[in-house]
Every structure is written in structure tokens, then in C-alpha cells.
Enzyme design. Structure first.
Site, short mmCIF file in Angstrom:
data_model
loop_
_atom_site.label_atom_id
_atom_site.label_comp_id
_atom_site.label_asym_id
_atom_site.label_seq_id
_atom_site.Cartn_x
_atom_site.Cartn_y
_atom_site.Cartn_z
N HIS A 11 0.82 -1.21 0.00
CA HIS A 11 0.00 0.00 0.00
C HIS A 11 0.85 1.26 0.00
O HIS A 11 2.05 1.26 0.30
CB HIS A 11 -0.92 0.02 1.23
CG HIS A 11 -0.17 0.06 2.53
ND1 HIS A 11 0.38 1.20 3.05
CD2 HIS A 11 0.13 -0.92 3.42
CE1 HIS A 11 0.97 0.95 4.19
NE2 HIS A 11 0.85 -0.36 4.44
N GLU A 33 -1.81 -6.77 7.71
CA GLU A 33 -0.45 -6.71 8.23
C GLU A 33 -0.31 -7.60 9.47
O GLU A 33 -1.30 -8.03 10.07
CB GLU A 33 -0.10 -5.26 8.56
CG GLU A 33 1.30 -5.02 9.14
CD GLU A 33 2.43 -5.48 8.22
OE1 GLU A 33 2.60 -6.71 8.07
OE2 GLU A 33 3.15 -4.61 7.69
#
Length: 215
Positions: free
Chosen positions: A9, A82
Site C-alpha cells: 500500500h 499486516e
């Protein structure tokens, strides 16, 4: 041959401040949105068939930039989140080091289970790597772009390649909005060993300095 593009990202304010995000849902900042828009045409040129993203907004919004160019929908998968950073989430790295010095030292040394309720690297790799494989299976023989996070990307790729932690520590983390390319070969058409192969790593444009810290 299946091509898997693992895309990190764009930048966030927490990246810029070296603050531990983990699974906290932190949005892209202006730089992150700029990075995603700049990278999207490059990835679109690879002619993706499927886009899959972590369900955290910084990954979804990064993937949306590619969706806008390609017209493809974005599928989400929570397994692509994550690493869970336990008691560190929301702390600056300097704060984590001060409050949890032993755990911080183990983390910096590459201990796969440093404590402080942080997800182990083995669990992370299996979780994300399985999600990568499932995403790739959506377009076998095609190209799949998966938008995820720095730490998750490295461990998930390692899981697919069968690399241990010592090897993975020699591979730099993805910069924001950069990607890794893997290809799956059946061992027949290209006379290569069957399985996943690393083709490129940390590919992308650098519009301005970006975080490489996988937190």
C-alpha cells in the site's frame, strides 16, 4: 504460467512518523494517494485479471487506484492484513523500544516470536501465503495483483517460495507502493523447477521518500 504481483500500500501518516500500524486501520495520506495513482498505470500495463486487497483501508484505497484504470473490481481478504503487533500497535518505534526493550531487541534481531503479543512470523507467513495462493488460484494462468502490507508481503512471499527466516532477513522490505513479482511454473513448459519463482522485487516509482519499515 501464473503471475502474482504483491503490491504494498501507499504511504500513511503513521508510516511517515515511524508509528507501528499493524492491523490498525490507518488511511493513506496525500503522498500515499499520489503513489497509488502513479503506480496504477504501470501495473495496468501488466494486464491483471484479478485484484485482491487486504480489507484495511490503506490497502483497499491503493487497490482502488488500479481498479479505476483497469475497470476490475477489488476483492478483499482479511487474511492479507499486516502482522498483528499486539501491545505495540499505535506506538512510535521509539516508544516500543523504551517500553519493551527486551522484546524490541528480539524483534530487531529477527526473532520470529519476540513477545509483547506480536503475531509470530510463522503464523504471519502461513496466513498471508495461503491468501496469496488462493488469490492466484482465482486466475490460474493469468495475472493477479494482491495489495497488502510490508511485513505481510515479505513473509507471505517467503511462505510460497519455501524460504526460511534467515533467508528472508536478507530481502529488503517493500517500499510504499512497490511490488514483488512471482511466477508459478509447472516445470514442463519452461523447463524450470515446478513451483513459485521470484522474478523481481521492490519494483516501482519513487515519487518522494517512502517508508520501508514493515510495520
Amino acid at each position: 504460467m501464473t503471475r502474482l504481483i504483491v503490491w504494498r500500500h501507499g504511504n500513511t501518516d503513521w508510516n511517515a512518523a515511524s508509528r507501528v500500524q499493524g492491523q490498525t486501520d490507518v488511511s493513506l495520506n496525500d503522498l500515499g494517494r499520489e503513489q497509488a495513482r502513479a503506480a496504477a498505470p504501470l501495473l495496468a500495463a501488466l494486464r491483471p485479471d484479478v485484484i485482491v486487497a487486504s480489507d484495511l483501508s490503506r490497502a483497499v484505497d491503493t487497490a482502488a487506484a488500479l481498479a479505476e484504470v483497469t475497470g476490475l473490481p477489488v476483492r478483499t481478504d482479511a487474511r492479507l492484513r499486516e502482522r498483528y503487533f499486539g501491545l505495540w500497535q499505535g506506538l512510535a518505534l521509539t516508544e516500543a523500544a523504551a517500553r519493551f526493550p527486551e522484546e524490541y531487541a528480539r524483534w530487531r534481531a529477527g526473532d520470529p516470536d519476540p513477545g509483547a503479543e506480536i503475531e509470530t512470523l510463522d503464523d504471519l507467513g502461513k496466513r498471508v501465503g495461503t491468501a496469496f495462493q488462493d488469490a492466484a488460484d482465482l486466475a490460474a494462468g493469468g495475472t493477479v495483483v494482491v495489495t497488502t502490507h510490508g511485513g505481510g508481503a515479505r513473509q507471505g512471499v517467503g511462505h510460497l517460495l519455501g524460504w526460511d527466516h534467515a533467508v528472508l532477513r536478507t530481502v529488503g522490505s517493500l517500499a510504499n507502493c512497490h511490488w514483488t513479482e512471482l511466477r508459478y511454473d509447472d516445470g514442463v513448459t519452461r523447463r524450470a523447477a515446478p513451483g513459485w519463482h521470484l522474478r523481481s522485487h521492490n519494483v516501482g516509482l519513487i515519487t518522494r521518500p517512502a517508508s520501508t519499515e514493515p510495520v
